[in-house]
Scaffold this motif. Structure first.
Motif, PDB file in Angstrom:
ATOM      1  N   GLU A  54       0.842  -1.195   0.000  1.00 43.18           N
ATOM      2  CA  GLU A  54       0.000   0.000   0.000  1.00 43.18           C
ATOM      3  C   GLU A  54       0.879   1.247   0.000  1.00 43.18           C
ATOM      4  O   GLU A  54       2.071   1.193   0.305  1.00 43.18           O
ATOM      5  CB  GLU A  54      -0.886   0.025   1.257  1.00 43.18           C
ATOM      6  CG  GLU A  54      -1.957  -1.054   1.307  1.00 43.18           C
ATOM      7  CD  GLU A  54      -3.230  -0.646   0.572  1.00 43.18           C
ATOM      8  OE1 GLU A  54      -3.195   0.374  -0.155  1.00 43.18           O
ATOM      9  OE2 GLU A  54      -4.240  -1.349   0.725  1.00 43.18           O
ATOM     10  N   VAL A  63       1.860   4.860   5.050  1.00 41.84           N
ATOM     11  CA  VAL A  63       0.971   5.618   5.938  1.00 41.84           C
ATOM     12  C   VAL A  63       1.800   6.285   7.028  1.00 41.84           C
ATOM     13  O   VAL A  63       2.842   5.762   7.437  1.00 41.84           O
ATOM     14  CB  VAL A  63      -0.114   4.706   6.573  1.00 41.84           C
ATOM     15  CG1 VAL A  63      -0.958   4.043   5.502  1.00 41.84           C
ATOM     16  CG2 VAL A  63       0.521   3.649   7.478  1.00 41.84           C
ATOM     17  N   GLU A 100      -1.522   7.266  11.753  1.00 46.66           N
ATOM     18  CA  GLU A 100      -2.559   6.372  11.218  1.00 46.66           C
ATOM     19  C   GLU A 100      -2.242   4.901  11.503  1.00 46.66           C
ATOM     20  O   GLU A 100      -2.996   4.011  11.105  1.00 46.66           O
ATOM     21  CB  GLU A 100      -2.697   6.567   9.704  1.00 46.66           C
ATOM     22  CG  GLU A 100      -3.291   7.907   9.293  1.00 46.66           C
ATOM     23  CD  GLU A 100      -3.468   8.013   7.790  1.00 46.66           C
ATOM     24  OE1 GLU A 100      -3.317   6.975   7.098  1.00 46.66           O
ATOM     25  OE2 GLU A 100      -3.755   9.114   7.301  1.00 46.66           O
ATOM     26  N   ALA A 101      -1.124   4.648  12.203  1.00 36.88           N
ATOM     27  CA  ALA A 101      -0.666   3.264  12.394  1.00 36.88           C
ATOM     28  C   ALA A 101      -1.649   2.429  13.201  1.00 36.88           C
ATOM     29  O   ALA A 101      -1.861   1.248  12.908  1.00 36.88           O
ATOM     30  CB  ALA A 101       0.706   3.260  13.068  1.00 36.88           C
ATOM     31  N   SER A 108      -4.620   1.450  11.004  1.00 38.04           N
ATOM     32  CA  SER A 108      -4.144   0.512   9.980  1.00 38.04           C
ATOM     33  C   SER A 108      -3.878  -0.857  10.580  1.00 38.04           C
ATOM     34  O   SER A 108      -4.209  -1.887   9.990  1.00 38.04           O
ATOM     35  CB  SER A 108      -2.874   1.054   9.317  1.00 38.04           C
ATOM     36  OG  SER A 108      -3.129   2.269   8.644  1.00 38.04           O
ATOM     37  N   MET A 111      -6.945  -2.941  11.152  1.00 34.00           N
ATOM     38  CA  MET A 111      -7.428  -3.536   9.898  1.00 34.00           C
ATOM     39  C   MET A 111      -6.544  -4.713   9.479  1.00 34.00           C
ATOM     40  O   MET A 111      -7.035  -5.727   8.983  1.00 34.00           O
ATOM     41  CB  MET A 111      -7.475  -2.473   8.808  1.00 34.00           C
ATOM     42  CG  MET A 111      -8.453  -1.343   9.100  1.00 34.00           C
ATOM     43  SD  MET A 111      -8.375  -0.008   7.894  1.00 34.00           S
ATOM     44  CE  MET A 111      -9.137  -0.783   6.472  1.00 34.00           C
ATOM     45  N   VAL A 112      -5.238  -4.579   9.702  1.00 35.65           N
ATOM     46  CA  VAL A 112      -4.311  -5.668   9.383  1.00 35.65           C
ATOM     47  C   VAL A 112      -4.609  -6.888  10.252  1.00 35.65           C
ATOM     48  O   VAL A 112      -4.638  -8.023   9.773  1.00 35.65           O
ATOM     49  CB  VAL A 112      -2.853  -5.202   9.586  1.00 35.65           C
ATOM     50  CG1 VAL A 112      -1.899  -6.397   9.538  1.00 35.65           C
ATOM     51  CG2 VAL A 112      -2.463  -4.183   8.524  1.00 35.65           C
ATOM     52  N   LEU A 133      -7.216  -5.948   4.796  1.00 33.64           N
ATOM     53  CA  LEU A 133      -6.458  -5.298   3.730  1.00 33.64           C
ATOM     54  C   LEU A 133      -5.798  -6.345   2.854  1.00 33.64           C
ATOM     55  O   LEU A 133      -5.282  -7.352   3.339  1.00 33.64           O
ATOM     56  CB  LEU A 133      -5.396  -4.367   4.325  1.00 33.64           C
ATOM     57  CG  LEU A 133      -5.940  -3.209   5.176  1.00 33.64           C
ATOM     58  CD1 LEU A 133      -4.789  -2.436   5.809  1.00 33.64           C
ATOM     59  CD2 LEU A 133      -6.793  -2.274   4.323  1.00 33.64           C
ATOM     60  N   VAL A 140       0.831  -3.213   4.477  1.00 36.24           N
ATOM     61  CA  VAL A 140       0.877  -1.834   4.943  1.00 36.24           C
ATOM     62  C   VAL A 140       2.260  -1.531   5.524  1.00 36.24           C
ATOM     63  O   VAL A 140       2.778  -2.302   6.322  1.00 36.24           O
ATOM     64  CB  VAL A 140      -0.201  -1.566   6.019  1.00 36.24           C
ATOM     65  CG1 VAL A 140      -0.098  -0.146   6.556  1.00 36.24           C
ATOM     66  CG2 VAL A 140      -1.584  -1.823   5.454  1.00 36.24           C
ATOM     67  N   VAL A 198       4.476   1.632   7.397  1.00 41.52           N
ATOM     68  CA  VAL A 198       4.403   2.930   8.072  1.00 41.52           C
ATOM     69  C   VAL A 198       5.687   3.707   7.764  1.00 41.52           C
ATOM     70  O   VAL A 198       6.795   3.177   7.870  1.00 41.52           O
ATOM     71  CB  VAL A 198       4.237   2.770   9.590  1.00 41.52           C
ATOM     72  CG1 VAL A 198       4.207   4.136  10.276  1.00 41.52           C
ATOM     73  CG2 VAL A 198       2.960   1.992   9.892  1.00 41.52           C
TER      74      VAL A 198
END
Length: 352
Positions: free
Chosen positions: A324, A327, A331-332, A335, A338-339, A344, A348, A350
């Motif tokens: 992705e 981020v 926002e970690a 995220s 969601m991980v 996702l 992701v 960071v």
């Protein structure tokens, strides 16, 4: 300095929090102080931490890191300040990879090629390690083998496809959606003959498609040599989440003689008829756990060799990971939630 940590509530719910932490002032003989530039997020295996007696109030999150060496211990021989490195923090690490600066043993790092971005390096290192563990260490793949990768459009599945194709293996892959099927059908290598990476994409999202029949048709009825799953359905009555996963009987049915089934299902149960079918085919089942490399010092050299090979393949374009857009740290937490829920489809990373 802030880092991301996992906290278990009394009800057993997983919660992710950003909290202040500090770097130890003394650096060990073989330790390296790294300024983190990118850190990839992977689901935290709570059960594995419990099994290994690593359960703590706050479990560090973010283990795949890429960054610049700031300082090295007195006995470090592999690195020096200003080197660009990539590696994986061990399971028992005290620090989160999302800290600005981390201390890590030199034997868990490799040099990062200049042309590979921080985010590609951090995002690919663990999935590629899993692919090597599955295909080289467990399945012993060789030129001319046929491989079935279940959920080929996942970050791990994609790197397994790219690694197998590079070594002359015929690859079949399943797609869990029409979008994934189109993506897999359009996969081409970045160098060399621009043939498709996947010989056949099996759209298991379509109820009319039969996985076993498709594999046997593609192999002339002989079955595939290697299967890598992303979990299996053990019983008829399973949750909706597992609706695209194959039954264990299907996997055994599509295996060829002497085949290897590499499974990520840690609680796989084989009934006597399943075992009998595997026996008749002289087939084997291996459990994929990439964390095992840290379990024995005798494996340390091979572990480093794999990671060096991964970054070389990233530099040449053989590996092109699904990552992705980076981020920011603030926002970690969202995220990571969601991980952890596996919502996702891309890895992701960071940006620090």
């Amino acid at each position: 300095m802030k880092g991301l940590y996992c906290k278990l509530s009394e009800a057993g719910e997983v919660k992710f929090i950003i909290q202040e932490t500090s770097v130890p002032t003394t650096i060990g003989n073989h330790q390296v102080k790294v300024q983190v530039k990118g850190c990839a997020l992977s689901p935290v295996d709570i059960k594995l931490c419990e099994d290994l007696k690593l359960q703590r109030e706050h479990i560090p999150v973010g283990r795949e890191i890429a960054g610049v060496v700031l300082q090295v211990g007195p006995k470090v021989t592999f690195f020096q300040p200003d080197d660009e490195v990539v590696g994986i923090l061990p399971l028992d690490a005290e620090m989160s990879g999302l800290c600005d600066v981390v201390l890590i043993d030199e034997y868990n790092l490799v040099q990062k090629p200049e042309k590979v971005s921080w985010f590609e390096a951090a995002g690919a290192i663990k999935d590629a390690l899993r692919a090597y563990t599955a295909l080289h260490t467990l399945a012993r793949m060789a030129v001319g083998h046929t491989l079935l990768v279940l959920d080929g459009a996942s970050p791990f599945g994609l790197l397994a496809i790219q690694l197998a194709h590079y070594h002359g293996v015929k690859v079949l892959a399943t797609a869990v959606s029409l979008e994934d099927q189109k993506f897999l059908e359009q996969l081409r290598p970045s160098v060399g003959v621009l043939e498709s990476l996947v010989a056949r994409v099996i759209g298991v999202w379509d109820s009319k498609v039969d996985l076993v029949d498709s594999c046997l048709e593609e192999t002339g009825g002989l079955g595939v040599d290697i299967v890598i799953d992303t979990g299996v359905r053990l019983y008829e009555e399973e949750s909706e989440v597992k609706k695209h996963l194959p039954y264990k009987h299907d996997i055994i049915s599509l295996l060829g003689v002497g085949g290897h089934w590499v499974t990520t299902e840690d609680n796989l149960q084989l009934d006597p008829p399943d075992s009998r079918n595997l026996f008749l085919k002289a087939a084997s089942v291996s459990f994929l756990n990439e964390e095992v490399w840290e379990a024995s010092r005798a494996r340390q050299g091979r572990y480093l060799h794999i990671m060096k090979d991964v970054v070389e393949k990233l530099a040449t374009g053989t590996f092109r990971p699904l990552v992705e857009n980076p981020v920011p740290l603030y926002e970690a937490t969202v995220s990571m939630e969601m991980v952890q829920r596996r919502q996702l489809r891309k890895r992701v990373v960071v940006k620090l």
